[in-house]
Design a protein around this motif. Structure first.
Motif, PDB file in Angstrom:
ATOM      1  N   LYS A 124       0.824  -1.210   0.000  1.00 16.67           N
ATOM      2  CA  LYS A 124       0.000   0.000   0.000  1.00 16.67           C
ATOM      3  C   LYS A 124       0.857   1.260   0.000  1.00 16.67           C
ATOM      4  O   LYS A 124       0.495   2.266  -0.628  1.00 16.67           O
ATOM      5  N   LYS A 215      -8.315  -1.841 -10.388  1.00 18.92           N
ATOM      6  CA  LYS A 215      -8.302  -2.053  -8.930  1.00 18.92           C
ATOM      7  C   LYS A 215      -8.323  -3.540  -8.577  1.00 18.92           C
ATOM      8  O   LYS A 215      -7.642  -3.980  -7.639  1.00 18.92           O
ATOM      9  N   SER A 216      -9.086  -4.324  -9.303  1.00 20.15           N
ATOM     10  CA  SER A 216      -9.163  -5.750  -8.994  1.00 20.15           C
ATOM     11  C   SER A 216      -7.816  -6.439  -9.187  1.00 20.15           C
ATOM     12  O   SER A 216      -7.434  -7.323  -8.409  1.00 20.15           O
ATOM     13  N   ASP A 219      -5.513  -5.238  -6.233  1.00 20.01           N
ATOM     14  CA  ASP A 219      -5.872  -5.924  -4.979  1.00 20.01           C
ATOM     15  C   ASP A 219      -5.420  -7.379  -5.009  1.00 20.01           C
ATOM     16  O   ASP A 219      -4.890  -7.905  -4.017  1.00 20.01           O
ATOM     17  N   GLU A 223      -2.593  -9.578  -2.523  1.00 21.89           N
ATOM     18  CA  GLU A 223      -2.810 -10.875  -1.881  1.00 21.89           C
ATOM     19  C   GLU A 223      -1.811 -11.914  -2.397  1.00 21.89           C
ATOM     20  O   GLU A 223      -1.381 -12.799  -1.649  1.00 21.89           O
TER      21      GLU A 223
END
Length: 235
Positions: A124, A215-216, A219, A223
Motif C-alpha cells: 500500500k 483495482k481488482s 488488490d 494478496e
C-alpha cells in the motif's frame, strides 16, 4: 523617596523591561521558526516531485523553486545546492517509510499477523507514494552514489531488520515459520514483488493484454505477495 529606594525601583523597572523584551523576542522567534520549517518542507516536497519525475540529471533548481513558490536564493540558503538537496530528498524518503513502518509495532505483534501486516503495508505504501519508487529508481541509476554520502541512512534501516528478525525468530519458535530465514532477503522479496509490478505494469499490461492498473488486479496482486511470502516461510 531616598536615593537607595529610587535606585532599587529603577533596577526593578529595568529587570521588568528586560524580562518583557526577552519574552517578546521569544514570541517573535516562534513564527520565524515555524516559517523556516514550512519553507524547508515546501522545498523538500517540491524537490521530491521534481527528482521523481525528471531524475537527478533532468531536475532543475529553478523548477524546484517555482514548485515551492520561493526564490532560488532561498533554496540555496536552506540546502546549499542541488546535490545537498537531492541527498536530503533521499534521506527524507527513507525516513518517511521507516517511520511509518515503526508505527506497525512489529516487535509486539503475533508473528503471522505482523508479517502479513508488513507485506500489506509495504504494498500500500508503494501504491500511495509512487514518488518513492521514482526516487529509488533514479538513485539506482547512479549506483547509490549520492546515498553513500548520507551519514543517517544505515542507522535508519537497522530497526527494521531487527523487527523482521524478531518476527521470524518468534514464528520459528512457534512452529509457524521455517527456521534460519534471512530478514533482509524476506524484506527484499516483499519490496521486489511490489515494486516490479508497479514500475512495469504499463509494459506488462500491453504484453499480456491485461489492465494491471485496474483495482481488482492491484488488490489481487497484493494478496499474491502475501501468499508467496507465506509459502516460502511455511515450515
Amino acid at each position: 523617596m531616598s536615593e537607595a529606594r529610587t535606585t532599587k525601583s529603577r533596577a526593578k523597572s529595568a529587570k521588568g523591561e528586560t524580562g518583557t523584551q526577552a519574552a517578546a523576542t521569544t514570541t517573535a522567534e516562534r513564527p520565524r521558526l515555524r516559517d523556516a520549517e514550512r519553507t524547508s518542507k515546501a522545498i523538500l516536497a517540491a524537490a521530491t516531485k521534481e527528482f521523481a519525475e525528471r531524475g537527478y540529471g533532468g531536475a532543475r533548481v529553478d523548477a524546484i523553486a517555482e514548485r515551492a513558490k520561493i526564490n532560488k536564493r532561498m533554496l540555496y540558503h536552506y540546502f546549499g545546492g542541488k546535490d545537498a538537496l537531492y541527498v536530503a530528498v533521499l534521506e527524507g524518503s527513507y525516513v518517511a517509510i521507516r517511520s511509518a513502518e515503526a508505527r506497525l509495532d512489529l516487535s509486539h505483534r503475533d508473528p503471522k499477523d505482523g508479517m502479513r501486516e508488513l507485506v500489506v503495508f509495504t504494498w500500500k505504501y508503494f501504491l500511495d507514494h509512487p514518488e518513492f519508487l521514482g526516487i529509488l529508481s533514479t538513485e539506482n541509476m547512479h549506483k547509490a552514489r549520492f546515498l553513500k554520502r548520507s551519514a543517517r541512512i544505515f542507522a535508519l534501516h537497522s530497526p527494521l531488520v531487527a523487527e523482521i528478525s524478531g518476527l521470524l525468530d518468534r514464528g520459528a519458535a512457534a512452529g509457524d515459520f521455517r527456521p534460519d530465514c534471512d530478514p533482509v532477503k524476506i524484506y527484499m522479496s516483499i519490496a521486489a514483488l511490489g515494486s516490479f509490478f508497479l514500475t512495469n505494469r504499463w509494459t506488462l499490461s500491453t504484453i499480456f493484454q491485461r489492465n494491471l492498473s485496474d483495482k481488482s488486479e492491484i488488490d489481487a496482486w497484493g494478496e499474491h505477495i502475501v501468499d508467496v511470502i507465506f509459502a516460502y516461510l511455511r515450515p
